[in-house]
Scaffold this motif. Sequence first.
Motif, short mmCIF file in Angstrom:
data_model
loop_
_atom_site.label_atom_id
_atom_site.label_comp_id
_atom_site.label_asym_id
_atom_site.label_seq_id
_atom_site.Cartn_x
_atom_site.Cartn_y
_atom_site.Cartn_z
N GLU A 190 -10.38 -13.39 -0.51
CA GLU A 190 -8.99 -13.08 -0.86
C GLU A 190 -8.78 -13.31 -2.36
O GLU A 190 -9.46 -14.13 -2.98
N MET B 206 -7.88 -6.06 10.93
CA MET B 206 -7.81 -7.07 9.87
C MET B 206 -6.41 -7.68 9.90
O MET B 206 -5.43 -6.97 10.12
N CYS C 142 -7.12 -14.16 4.98
CA CYS C 142 -7.50 -12.85 5.51
C CYS C 142 -8.46 -13.09 6.67
O CYS C 142 -9.30 -14.01 6.62
N TRP D 150 -3.60 -10.89 8.28
CA TRP D 150 -3.23 -11.93 7.31
C TRP D 150 -2.49 -13.03 8.08
O TRP D 150 -1.57 -12.75 8.85
N ILE E 13 1.43 -4.20 4.69
CA ILE E 13 -0.02 -4.28 4.77
C ILE E 13 -0.59 -2.87 4.65
O ILE E 13 0.00 -1.90 5.14
N CYS F 10 -7.91 -8.44 -0.06
CA CYS F 10 -8.99 -9.03 0.72
C CYS F 10 -10.16 -8.05 0.70
O CYS F 10 -10.02 -6.91 1.16
N TRP G 59 -13.12 -15.36 8.67
CA TRP G 59 -11.97 -15.77 7.87
C TRP G 59 -12.39 -15.94 6.41
O TRP G 59 -13.51 -16.36 6.12
N TYR H 131 -2.64 -18.32 2.17
CA TYR H 131 -2.76 -17.07 2.92
C TYR H 131 -4.23 -16.76 3.17
O TYR H 131 -5.05 -16.79 2.25
N LEU I 102 -15.36 -12.32 3.80
CA LEU I 102 -14.03 -11.96 3.31
C LEU I 102 -13.68 -12.81 2.10
O LEU I 102 -13.88 -14.03 2.11
N ARG J 226 -4.64 -0.63 3.94
CA ARG J 226 -6.10 -0.75 3.89
C ARG J 226 -6.69 0.42 3.14
O ARG J 226 -6.11 1.49 3.06
#
Length: 128
Positions: free
Chosen positions: A6, A34, A96, A36, A70, A22, A118, A94, A4, A72
């Motif tokens: 970000e 997923m 993801c 945050w 959020i 992300c 992460w 922050y 991942l 996707r």
Amino acid sequence: QVQLVESGGGLVQAGGSLRLSCAASGRTSSIAAMGWFRQAPGKEREFVSAITWSGGYTYYADSVKGRFTISRDNAKNMVYLQMNSLKPEDTAVYYCAADPVGRTVVAGIRTPTGYIHWGQGTQVTVSS
């Protein structure tokens, strides 16, 4: 394994907006959810928002509900966090996170223990 990355953090004045992204790579076909999370200095990591990968169900912390959204893009393996009306208390790193095995079903989608992978985090700073 799922990797991942970000992006999109930065410095913004109170009332402003930022959009975090992300990018997921690797074994993304098994992703169940997923999320945050964010962590401010001296504080524990806290849940911000999450989305289920197949159904697109969304979840928000009370502190961001109505301000953050959020979303996707399954085809691009991307998750976004649109943050509006930012406040100084939103300042944090922050992160993801990805749940590739459905652990969030048992542990809860709002808890860090539900996620296995992460990102490295992106800093968001909101000035007053």
